[in-house]
Design an enzyme around this catalytic site. Sequence first.
Site, PDB file in Angstrom:
ATOM      1  N   LYS A  44       1.047  -0.843   0.014  1.00 24.14           N
ATOM      2  CA  LYS A  44       0.374  -0.064  -0.032  1.00 24.14           C
ATOM      3  C   LYS A  44       0.924   1.334  -0.149  1.00 24.14           C
ATOM      4  O   LYS A  44       0.729   2.128  -0.924  1.00 24.14           O
ATOM      5  CB  LYS A  44      -1.149  -0.201   1.329  1.00 24.14           C
ATOM      6  CG  LYS A  44      -1.935   0.999   1.241  1.00 24.14           C
ATOM      7  CD  LYS A  44      -2.544   1.372   2.731  1.00 24.14           C
ATOM      8  CE  LYS A  44      -2.328   1.681   3.323  1.00 24.14           C
ATOM      9  NZ  LYS A  44      -2.575   2.270   4.680  1.00 24.14           N
ATOM     10  N   ASP A  88      -6.634   1.150   0.505  1.00 23.59           N
ATOM     11  CA  ASP A  88      -6.569   0.988   2.326  1.00 23.59           C
ATOM     12  C   ASP A  88      -8.174   0.640   2.614  1.00 23.59           C
ATOM     13  O   ASP A  88      -9.003   0.706   2.292  1.00 23.59           O
ATOM     14  CB  ASP A  88      -6.035   2.626   2.783  1.00 23.59           C
ATOM     15  CG  ASP A  88      -7.343   3.624   2.340  1.00 23.59           C
ATOM     16  OD1 ASP A  88      -8.713   3.218   1.778  1.00 23.59           O
ATOM     17  OD2 ASP A  88      -6.996   4.717   2.707  1.00 23.59           O
TER      18      ASP A  88
END
Length: 212
Positions: free
Chosen positions: A120, A138
Amino acid sequence: MNRQQIQTFFETLRRANPSPQTELEYASVFELLAAVLLSAQATDVGVNKATRRLFVVANTPQKMLDLGEERLAEFIKTIGLYKTKARNLYATCRILVEQHGGQVPRSREALEALPGVGRKTANVVLNVAFGEATMAVDTHIFRVSNRTGLAPGKNVLEVEQQLLARVPAEFLVDAHHWLILHGRYVCQARRPLCERCAVVSECDSAPLAGAR
């Protein structure tokens, strides 16, 4: 959500916010990397509060090494898991200095080799700093993608792959910003604000929320 709905969904978000930006504050690629690394399980507001002080005295990998891990930890102690994050950020700075000439690498492989940098975080850096069409999934993006029917998936990697396959190319670079902001301020976890949602007509869950 079908192809036409996805097109309309992003056209609407783009009209409302033509140039979406991360809410993390940074003035260089390194500051962005540091801020994103610190933002895990923390709010952007909390991270910005800490980095405003930190970056004044240490805004490069070498300056952060010169600061020392203990002093670094003091600057970020208001952020959750600050000791672990300080250790990871300090180790990352050492690798950047020793292996990359003090510069943040542009390859996913090199980014993910840095302590505290997962997929991420790498996606955020690649997207925000280098303009690559990546999806940093997320909790907000995961929720919005599943709830709306935009890109359903059982885990973040499935959602990321679905988004890359389903989002039209013209929206890919900015899409993750629009989705994060939409999840943060409108399509919230406990109670989605369907009554003020500009894209409610494209949402698969809108009838369940009483929006239609």
